[in-house]
Design a protein around this motif. Structure first.
Motif, PDB file in Angstrom:
ATOM      1  N   ARG A 262     -44.453 -60.257  43.090  1.00  0.00           N
ATOM      2  CA  ARG A 262     -43.639 -60.874  44.125  1.00  0.00           C
ATOM      3  C   ARG A 262     -42.332 -60.110  44.346  1.00  0.00           C
ATOM      4  O   ARG A 262     -41.766 -60.124  45.435  1.00  0.00           O
ATOM      5  N   LEU A 263     -41.857 -59.442  43.280  1.00  0.00           N
ATOM      6  CA  LEU A 263     -40.609 -58.704  43.393  1.00  0.00           C
ATOM      7  C   LEU A 263     -40.735 -57.597  44.428  1.00  0.00           C
ATOM      8  O   LEU A 263     -39.812 -57.318  45.190  1.00  0.00           O
ATOM      9  N   PHE A 264     -41.916 -56.917  44.468  1.00  0.00           N
ATOM     10  CA  PHE A 264     -42.114 -55.826  45.421  1.00  0.00           C
ATOM     11  C   PHE A 264     -42.135 -56.338  46.861  1.00  0.00           C
ATOM     12  O   PHE A 264     -41.893 -55.581  47.793  1.00  0.00           O
ATOM     13  N   THR A 265     -42.442 -57.619  47.047  1.00  0.00           N
ATOM     14  CA  THR A 265     -42.440 -58.188  48.403  1.00  0.00           C
ATOM     15  C   THR A 265     -41.092 -58.789  48.752  1.00  0.00           C
ATOM     16  O   THR A 265     -40.914 -59.361  49.831  1.00  0.00           O
ATOM     17  N   GLY A 266     -40.138 -58.690  47.831  1.00  0.00           N
ATOM     18  CA  GLY A 266     -38.801 -59.219  48.086  1.00  0.00           C
ATOM     19  C   GLY A 266     -38.668 -60.694  47.788  1.00  0.00           C
ATOM     20  O   GLY A 266     -37.653 -61.318  48.124  1.00  0.00           O
ATOM     21  N   ASP A 267     -39.663 -61.303  47.159  1.00  0.00           N
ATOM     22  CA  ASP A 267     -39.646 -62.738  46.854  1.00  0.00           C
ATOM     23  C   ASP A 267     -39.501 -62.905  45.340  1.00  0.00           C
ATOM     24  O   ASP A 267     -40.449 -62.674  44.584  1.00  0.00           O
ATOM     25  N   ILE A 268     -38.297 -63.286  44.892  1.00  0.00           N
ATOM     26  CA  ILE A 268     -38.050 -63.404  43.457  1.00  0.00           C
ATOM     27  C   ILE A 268     -38.636 -64.709  42.935  1.00  0.00           C
ATOM     28  O   ILE A 268     -38.355 -65.781  43.468  1.00  0.00           O
ATOM     29  N   GLN A 269     -39.448 -64.600  41.882  1.00  0.00           N
ATOM     30  CA  GLN A 269     -40.030 -65.791  41.262  1.00  0.00           C
ATOM     31  C   GLN A 269     -39.904 -65.635  39.744  1.00  0.00           C
ATOM     32  O   GLN A 269     -40.413 -64.688  39.158  1.00  0.00           O
ATOM     33  N   LEU A 270     -39.196 -66.593  39.131  1.00  0.00           N
ATOM     34  CA  LEU A 270     -38.993 -66.550  37.689  1.00  0.00           C
ATOM     35  C   LEU A 270     -40.218 -67.090  36.972  1.00  0.00           C
ATOM     36  O   LEU A 270     -40.791 -68.099  37.378  1.00  0.00           O
ATOM     37  N   GLY A 271     -40.599 -66.392  35.889  1.00  0.00           N
ATOM     38  CA  GLY A 271     -41.730 -66.855  35.089  1.00  0.00           C
ATOM     39  C   GLY A 271     -41.258 -67.671  33.891  1.00  0.00           C
ATOM     40  O   GLY A 271     -41.743 -68.762  33.631  1.00  0.00           O
ATOM     41  N   THR A 272     -40.302 -67.116  33.130  1.00  0.00           N
ATOM     42  CA  THR A 272     -39.741 -67.817  31.974  1.00  0.00           C
ATOM     43  C   THR A 272     -38.225 -67.728  32.048  1.00  0.00           C
ATOM     44  O   THR A 272     -37.659 -66.876  32.740  1.00  0.00           O
ATOM     45  N   LEU A 273     -37.553 -68.653  31.337  1.00  0.00           N
ATOM     46  CA  LEU A 273     -36.092 -68.643  31.309  1.00  0.00           C
ATOM     47  C   LEU A 273     -35.606 -69.230  29.991  1.00  0.00           C
ATOM     48  O   LEU A 273     -36.041 -70.312  29.583  1.00  0.00           O
ATOM     49  N   GLN A 274     -34.733 -68.492  29.335  1.00  0.00           N
ATOM     50  CA  GLN A 274     -34.027 -68.989  28.155  1.00  0.00           C
ATOM     51  C   GLN A 274     -32.530 -68.821  28.419  1.00  0.00           C
ATOM     52  O   GLN A 274     -32.078 -67.765  28.825  1.00  0.00           O
ATOM     53  N   MET A 275     -31.787 -69.889  28.178  1.00  0.00           N
ATOM     54  CA  MET A 275     -30.350 -69.845  28.401  1.00  0.00           C
ATOM     55  C   MET A 275     -29.680 -70.606  27.256  1.00  0.00           C
ATOM     56  O   MET A 275     -30.117 -71.698  26.894  1.00  0.00           O
ATOM     57  N   LYS A 276     -28.613 -70.033  26.721  1.00  0.00           N
ATOM     58  CA  LYS A 276     -28.042 -70.610  25.516  1.00  0.00           C
ATOM     59  C   LYS A 276     -26.521 -70.468  25.530  1.00  0.00           C
ATOM     60  O   LYS A 276     -25.990 -69.423  25.908  1.00  0.00           O
ATOM     61  N   ASN A 277     -25.867 -71.553  25.105  1.00  0.00           N
ATOM     62  CA  ASN A 277     -24.418 -71.558  24.868  1.00  0.00           C
ATOM     63  C   ASN A 277     -23.621 -71.144  26.111  1.00  0.00           C
ATOM     64  O   ASN A 277     -23.354 -69.966  26.351  1.00  0.00           O
ATOM     65  N   GLY A 278     -23.250 -72.137  26.892  1.00  0.00           N
ATOM     66  CA  GLY A 278     -22.457 -71.836  28.073  1.00  0.00           C
ATOM     67  C   GLY A 278     -21.922 -73.088  28.728  1.00  0.00           C
ATOM     68  O   GLY A 278     -22.169 -74.223  28.273  1.00  0.00           O
ATOM     69  N   TYR A 279     -21.188 -72.891  29.794  1.00  0.00           N
ATOM     70  CA  TYR A 279     -20.641 -74.048  30.510  1.00  0.00           C
ATOM     71  C   TYR A 279     -20.337 -73.690  31.958  1.00  0.00           C
ATOM     72  O   TYR A 279     -20.114 -72.519  32.307  1.00  0.00           O
ATOM     73  N   ILE A 280     -20.362 -74.725  32.774  1.00  0.00           N
ATOM     74  CA  ILE A 280     -19.815 -74.668  34.135  1.00  0.00           C
ATOM     75  C   ILE A 280     -18.628 -75.624  34.131  1.00  0.00           C
ATOM     76  O   ILE A 280     -18.743 -76.765  33.697  1.00  0.00           O
ATOM     77  N   GLN A 281     -17.490 -75.151  34.613  1.00  0.00           N
ATOM     78  CA  GLN A 281     -16.265 -75.937  34.537  1.00  0.00           C
ATOM     79  C   GLN A 281     -15.675 -76.122  35.922  1.00  0.00           C
ATOM     80  O   GLN A 281     -15.348 -75.155  36.607  1.00  0.00           O
ATOM     81  N   LEU A 282     -15.564 -77.386  36.357  1.00  0.00           N
ATOM     82  CA  LEU A 282     -14.980 -77.719  37.655  1.00  0.00           C
ATOM     83  C   LEU A 282     -13.620 -78.347  37.412  1.00  0.00           C
ATOM     84  O   LEU A 282     -13.525 -79.417  36.798  1.00  0.00           O
ATOM     85  N   VAL A 283     -12.573 -77.705  37.898  1.00  0.00           N
ATOM     86  CA  VAL A 283     -11.209 -78.153  37.621  1.00  0.00           C
ATOM     87  C   VAL A 283     -10.454 -78.370  38.942  1.00  0.00           C
ATOM     88  O   VAL A 283     -10.489 -77.523  39.837  1.00  0.00           O
ATOM     89  N   LYS A 284      -9.801 -79.516  39.018  1.00  0.00           N
ATOM     90  CA  LYS A 284      -8.927 -79.813  40.149  1.00  0.00           C
ATOM     91  C   LYS A 284      -7.596 -80.308  39.593  1.00  0.00           C
ATOM     92  O   LYS A 284      -7.549 -81.287  38.859  1.00  0.00           O
ATOM     93  N   ASN A 285      -6.521 -79.611  39.939  1.00  0.00           N
ATOM     94  CA  ASN A 285      -5.190 -80.009  39.488  1.00  0.00           C
ATOM     95  C   ASN A 285      -4.161 -79.610  40.533  1.00  0.00           C
ATOM     96  O   ASN A 285      -4.519 -79.294  41.674  1.00  0.00           O
ATOM     97  N   GLU A 286      -2.888 -79.647  40.145  1.00  0.00           N
ATOM     98  CA  GLU A 286      -1.828 -79.348  41.115  1.00  0.00           C
ATOM     99  C   GLU A 286      -1.914 -77.921  41.655  1.00  0.00           C
ATOM    100  O   GLU A 286      -1.380 -77.616  42.725  1.00  0.00           O
ATOM    101  N   LYS A 287      -2.619 -77.044  40.959  1.00  0.00           N
ATOM    102  CA  LYS A 287      -2.776 -75.661  41.407  1.00  0.00           C
ATOM    103  C   LYS A 287      -3.912 -75.508  42.422  1.00  0.00           C
ATOM    104  O   LYS A 287      -4.048 -74.461  43.051  1.00  0.00           O
ATOM    105  N   GLY A 288      -4.735 -76.537  42.538  1.00  0.00           N
ATOM    106  CA  GLY A 288      -5.868 -76.468  43.454  1.00  0.00           C
ATOM    107  C   GLY A 288      -7.185 -76.677  42.733  1.00  0.00           C
ATOM    108  O   GLY A 288      -7.244 -77.272  41.664  1.00  0.00           O
ATOM    109  N   LYS A 289      -8.268 -76.187  43.353  1.00  0.00           N
ATOM    110  CA  LYS A 289      -9.611 -76.311  42.792  1.00  0.00           C
ATOM    111  C   LYS A 289     -10.140 -74.922  42.435  1.00  0.00           C
ATOM    112  O   LYS A 289     -10.042 -73.998  43.237  1.00  0.00           O
ATOM    113  N   ASN A 290     -10.713 -74.820  41.233  1.00  0.00           N
ATOM    114  CA  ASN A 290     -11.241 -73.508  40.846  1.00  0.00           C
ATOM    115  C   ASN A 290     -12.585 -73.205  41.510  1.00  0.00           C
ATOM    116  O   ASN A 290     -13.133 -72.115  41.336  1.00  0.00           O
ATOM    117  N   PHE A 291     -13.112 -74.136  42.280  1.00  0.00           N
ATOM    118  CA  PHE A 291     -14.397 -73.946  42.960  1.00  0.00           C
ATOM    119  C   PHE A 291     -14.245 -73.976  44.477  1.00  0.00           C
ATOM    120  O   PHE A 291     -15.237 -73.930  45.211  1.00  0.00           O
TER     121      PHE A 291
END
Length: 663
Positions: A97-126
């Protein structure tokens, strides 16, 4: 000879194609790390230029035949806290599928991380990621939206990014909204052999819980059946909403099922169902207590076409024992048209009452009914032809009868009872609605001028409708849509009576829904006559500050009994019903009605003449001006030189006399 040449040509073509494919594969494996690093470089440049953020990757490389490993991924806005940080990501890609430009994931391992959404007097980090640049091409604008293909492509791309085998560990969503913090830690998520298991730890300022998600998931076949629940005791409580919006909400479990996602021809279809158990919500604008739905289920059948989006009529919404067949459609085929239909098939009246959400209809608790009914609603709004709105609501009853009333005993309208108005949440003095109150005015002693003036101003068809006016609802909807706000209601005298006598003045969804149901029961079960309803209404509504009922009003403004009210006095009283405490602003500093008030009152008289309620002769000598002689005059902003000696009016003794004999 030709046949041999054709075979040789075909064989030669296959050899060349195979050679090219081999070269592509060799080239890919020889330069794939270079290609990967260039892709990362492009991503870094895009984050820098378009989102004013720094994107960094510790290292990235291909592993084995189709695997990719990326370490230490960070995304940080230049003017904000780190948005994303992941220690390790390992994945594999479908090469064909990659050769046709269509990305398709077969397996996925993800470890130790975070997404952080912050809103304060300085604004929004997102904030930068919420404002995507518009790059619509001329072709897209001329060809139309094509909802079917766009939705299908979007879902297809999203599902291709969901691997068939997945292992996630210790990933956290952190939210900090000006000190209101929520952490949702995905301890583990595993997808293998089409079975998904997930464990989530949730922590906020007022909540610590563990959640689980389990079930079937097949992203390639586009099917899923997942259950979201609390493995411990009690409901899952939705975090953050309470601290941010004062909204408390929770549930025992949610089940989401996707049975079919399919594009056939020009139409895209999505089928499945969603259900929720023991759902609770609490908010001051909904009700004064917890609203609980024991069980609810939505069987959906969505249909997307080139120029429409539709919820098919084969869909079903169940609320306890109530079943609703909904239909909704948004179309831009010719005009922009919104359609909505809802039908409740024939069901027992008692099952309907028992199925109402607990806490939302407190005045119906304990009510008993017999018989059955069915209901249908039809609504259509054409944006280009707003005045052609369709609004049709009808109910069919079979042997329907209320056997026992709940908290709101509508039958009390036929007896003497004590009424207490509520002003800003404070109960006012008691008013006896009955002949033992010297200020109570029976229907026959209320002048026709006043009754007709109030009807003309408030509800001209009161004696002909059954609590609601479809045409008024239509015009109200059109007005509210045009102004894009709730600018006009469609309240009838029946609705005002129920609201005053049986309900509180709380501006909640619960009170409005109870008002609608109580009005329907009152008007369609002949509990009280129209004359009695109107009589009670005129004897309880507010006509001024601490002035209730027409008996008190006639004395407060004109020092006379209601039967002696003139046409102009009656029209004036009718005109202040919507804002009785603001009556003084209709007068100038000489005690006369201002020009706008006279114009308004003369308009009401003209309507009364045109409708045959009064004759032109009745208006003879009625200029539109009135002479306020009662205690109300003290509230007018008068000049000291006023011709009337108002000092002789003893307001306090007058009120004592007015309320004499009532206990």
């Amino acid at each position: 000879m030709r046949r041999i040449n054709s075979k040789k040509a075909a064989l030669l073509f296959l050899k060349i194609a195979a050679a090219i494919l081999l070269l592509l594969v060799i080239g890919f494996f020889a330069f794939r790390n270079t290609v990967l690093n260039k892709a990362i470089a492009r991503a870094k440049a895009k984050m820098e230029t378009e989102y004013n953020s720094t994107f960094t990757v510790g290292n990235a490389s291909f592993k084995g035949l189709s695997g990719i490993e990326i370490n230490n991924i960070t995304l940080k806005p230049h003017k904000g806290d780190t948005l994303l940080n992941i220690e390790t990501v390992k994945t594999s890609i479908n090469l064909s599928r990659l050769f046709t430009g269509d990305i398709q994931l077969g397996t996925l391992q993800m470890k130790n991380g975070y997404i952080q959404l912050v809103k304060n007097e300085k604004g929004k980090n997102f904030d930068a990621f919420l404002h995507r640049k518009k790059n619509s091409t001329v072709q897209e604008k001329t060809e139309g939206p094509d909802y079917a293909r766009r939705t299908y492509k979007l879902l297809q791309r999203a599902l291709n990014l969901v691997p068939t085998d997945m292992q996630l560990e210790n990933l956290t969503l952190k939210m900090d909204d000006n000190g209101r913090k929520v952490n949702m830690n995905l301890k583990q998520l595993k997808l293998a052999d089409e079975q998904l298991e997930s464990y989530i730890a949730v922590k906020s300022d007022s909540l610590v819980q563990n959640w689980e998600v389990k079930g079937f998931a097949d992203p390639r076949d586009r099917q899923a059946d997942l259950k979201f629940y609390n493995p411990g005791k009690g409901r899952i409580i939705v975090p953050y909403l309470d601290e941010r919006f004062g909204l408390k909400s929770g549930f025992d479990s949610i089940r989401v099922n996707v049975e079919n996602i399919d594009l056939s021809g020009d139409e895209f279809r999505m089928d499945g169902f969603a259900s929720i158990g023991n759902f609770m919500v609490n908010h001051p604008k909904i009700a004064t207590k917890d609203v609980v739905i024991n069980s609810a289920r939505f069987d959906y059948h969505f249909l997307f076409g080139p120029d429409f989006i539709e919820l098919d009529s084969t869909s079903t919404l169940e609320l306890n024992k109530i079943k609703v067949k909904p239909f909704a459609r948004y179309s831009i085929e010719k005009d922009t048209v919104y359609q909505f239909k809802a039908g409740i098939p024939k069901m027992l009246a008692q099952d309907f009452i028992n199925s109402l959400p607990n806490g939302l209809f407190t005045h119906f608790e304990g009510m008993e009914a017999e018989g059955s009914f069915s209901y249908n609603l039809d609504f259509m709004y054409n944006k280009n032809k707003p005045d052609d709105i369709v609004f049709d609501s009808n109910i069919k009853k079979e042997d329907f009868r209320i056997k026992k009333y709940g908290e709101a005993d509508l039958a009390k309208l036929n007896t003497s009872f004590v009424y207490r108005a509520v002003d800003n949440g404070i109960q006012q003095r008691p008013i006896l609605v009955g002949p033992d109150n010297p200020n109570y005015t029976p229907y026959e002693l209320i002048p026709a001028y006043l009754k007709n003036a109030v009807l003309t101003s408030e509800d001209p068809s009161f004696f002909h409708h059954r609590g609601f006016i479809n045409e008024a609802f239509k015009q109200s909807i059109v007005k509210n849509i045009k102004t894009k706000k709730f600018a006009r209601g469609a309240s009838t005298i029946s609705m005002q009576l129920v609201k005053n006598v049986f309900l509180t003045r709380e501006k909640t969804l619960s009170r409005k829904l109870e008002e609608i149901l109580l009005v329907y029961i009152l008007e369609n079960n002949r509990i009280a006559s129209k004359e009695r309803m109107f009589e009670v209404y005129l004897n309880i509504i507010e006509w001024g500050p601490n002035v209730y009922g027409i008996g008190e009003a006639a004395q407060y403004y004109f020092q006379k009994q209601p039967i002696g009210l003139t046409l102009d006095e009656s029209v004036y009283l009718a005109s202040i019903v919507p804002r009785p405490k603001k009556f003084m602003w209709r007068f100038n500093n000489e005690g006369y009605l201002k020009e706008f008030a006279v114009t308004h009152d003369n308009y009401i008289k003209k309507l009364m003449v045109n409708r045959g309620i009064i004759t032109p002769a009745d208006t003879t000598g009625q200029s539109g001006q009135i002479n306020v002689t009662g205690p109300a005059r003290e509230r007018l902003n008068l000049k000291e030189s006023t011709s009337m000696d108002i000092d002789t009016i003893e307001t306090e003794s007058f009120l004592n006399k007015l309320f004499k004999g009532f206990k």
